[in-house]
Design a protein around this motif. Structure first.
Motif, PDB file in Angstrom:
ATOM      1  N   ASP A 194      35.637  38.517  43.476  1.00  0.00           N
ATOM      2  CA  ASP A 194      36.819  39.800  43.547  1.00  0.00           C
ATOM      3  C   ASP A 194      37.833  39.362  43.338  1.00  0.00           C
ATOM      4  O   ASP A 194      38.562  38.565  43.756  1.00  0.00           O
ATOM      5  N   TYR A 196      42.009  41.404  42.506  1.00  0.00           N
ATOM      6  CA  TYR A 196      42.959  42.551  42.729  1.00  0.00           C
ATOM      7  C   TYR A 196      44.221  42.133  42.572  1.00  0.00           C
ATOM      8  O   TYR A 196      44.745  40.994  43.130  1.00  0.00           O
ATOM      9  N   GLU A 198      48.212  44.024  42.223  1.00  0.00           N
ATOM     10  CA  GLU A 198      49.135  45.198  41.946  1.00  0.00           C
ATOM     11  C   GLU A 198      50.638  44.637  41.945  1.00  0.00           C
ATOM     12  O   GLU A 198      51.011  43.655  42.563  1.00  0.00           O
ATOM     13  N   ARG A 208      48.222  47.956  38.064  1.00  0.00           N
ATOM     14  CA  ARG A 208      47.106  47.502  38.987  1.00  0.00           C
ATOM     15  C   ARG A 208      45.661  46.923  38.389  1.00  0.00           C
ATOM     16  O   ARG A 208      45.452  47.435  37.157  1.00  0.00           O
ATOM     17  N   ASP A 210      41.873  45.678  39.024  1.00  0.00           N
ATOM     18  CA  ASP A 210      40.615  45.753  39.982  1.00  0.00           C
ATOM     19  C   ASP A 210      39.547  45.351  39.368  1.00  0.00           C
ATOM     20  O   ASP A 210      38.867  46.008  38.763  1.00  0.00           O
ATOM     21  N   HIS A 212      36.584  41.476  38.699  1.00  0.00           N
ATOM     22  CA  HIS A 212      36.099  40.252  38.950  1.00  0.00           C
ATOM     23  C   HIS A 212      36.488  39.047  38.187  1.00  0.00           C
ATOM     24  O   HIS A 212      36.951  39.530  37.155  1.00  0.00           O
ATOM     25  N   SER A 225      38.015  43.084  34.166  1.00  0.00           N
ATOM     26  CA  SER A 225      38.739  44.104  35.122  1.00  0.00           C
ATOM     27  C   SER A 225      39.201  45.222  34.532  1.00  0.00           C
ATOM     28  O   SER A 225      39.360  45.523  33.651  1.00  0.00           O
TER      29      SER A 225
END
Length: 303
Positions: A194, A196, A198, A208, A210, A212, A225
């Motif tokens: 995972d 993430y 920002e 942003r 989000d 893998h 992503s």
């Protein structure tokens, strides 16, 4: 008599714990300086074209954690200014993973600052060693004996300065998290971790990511992503577009889409792109006339 014996045992046990704690703290303090020199040599042996300097190293024996402080990274071709400064890099055991029978590590970069200018970029372009083969992954893995399973960046900062009277490209308050890095030995185009990210783009916009990632892919990591850009000032792209005789003034850019960047595929899919209040000019120059005709011819052929 029994009460006195029990009390004496507790006194001895408390004393032993205090001595053990003091011994561990003294041992840690004695190890810090030799460990700093050893760590610097280990990191620099894996990097090519870059050198790392450590301000300090602190080992915490009870938590089996390691802190690197005032980490400075310089490009050997352009040592001033440094390309990166990390006030604190922490590595520790991921205790939660022990419940699943896995011994892995957490990494945390606290407020890292990266600075790049045109000299750094040109040095990379001239080098015979690609950036992905500089040994960055190997150096990071050499810091701690356990494999990295979670990697975080807190309030990172990135600045790029081009030539000419242009404002620096600046990303700030970058928060990044990658989890489950050591999950599996993934197949091609499988992304088990995972991811993430920002951050603040050029002071007013936001970015942003989000999705893998596959951090075990070689020769570099793979990422798939969704991304979102909001209210990014196009004025900051002046240094890039000016090389193509284009002048930008004012305006903002917003976009959503997907990207996939892996050893064997590089794709960006734009779902939405909005450009507002932009003033754009194309400047014809005699010295670029030949190149302009060549580009125009290619456009006609493609059309």
């Amino acid at each position: 008599m029994k009460a006195e014996t029990k009390k004496a045992r507790w006194v001895w046990l408390t004393g032993a714990l205090v001595l053990l704690t003091l011994g561990a703290l003294i041992l840690s303090a004695l190890l810090d300086k030799p460990l700093q020199g050893y760590m610097e040599r280990k990191l620099n042996a894996r990097l090519k074209g870059y050198t790392v300097h450590l301000g300090g190293v602190r080992f915490h024996p009870f938590g089996f954690a390691l802190d690197l402080t005032d980490v400075v990274i310089v490009q050997e071709a352009n040592p001033q200014p440094p390309v990166a400064w990390i006030p604190k890099l922490s590595a520790s055991v991921q205790w939660q993973a022990l419940l699943y029978g896995r011994v892995v590590a957490d990494f945390l970069l606290d407020r890292p600052a990266v600075y790049l200018d045109l000299r750094h970029v040109r040095a990379e372009q001239k080098s015979r060693v690609p950036l992905r083969e500089r040994g960055w992954q190997e150096a990071l893995e050499a810091i701690y004996p356990l494999k990295i399973n979670e990697f975080r960046i807190v309030e990172g900062d990135l600045t790029y300065v081009d030539e000419g009277p242009f404002r620096p490209l600046h990303l700030s308050l970058i928060n990044f998290r990658a989890e489950n890095i050591r999950n599996i030995r993934s197949k091609e185009r499988e992304y088990p971790s995972d991811l993430y990210l920002e951050g603040l783009v050029f002071d007013t916009g936001t970015v942003r990511l989000d999705g893998h990632a596959d951090f075990l892919a070689r020769p570099h990591i793979g990422v798939k992503s969704r991304f979102t850009l909001e209210q990014v000032e196009v004025d900051y792209f002046k240094p890039i577009v000016s090389r193509y005789n284009i002048v930008l003034r004012e305006g903002t850019l917003s976009s959503t889409g997907e990207l996939e960047y892996a050893p064997r595929i590089k794709v960006v899919y734009l779902q939405k792109l909005t450009v507002q209040d932009v003033q754009l000019e194309y400047v014809h120059k005699a010295r670029t006339a030949v190149a302009e005709k060549r580009v125009a011819k290619k456009v006609v052929q493609k059309a």
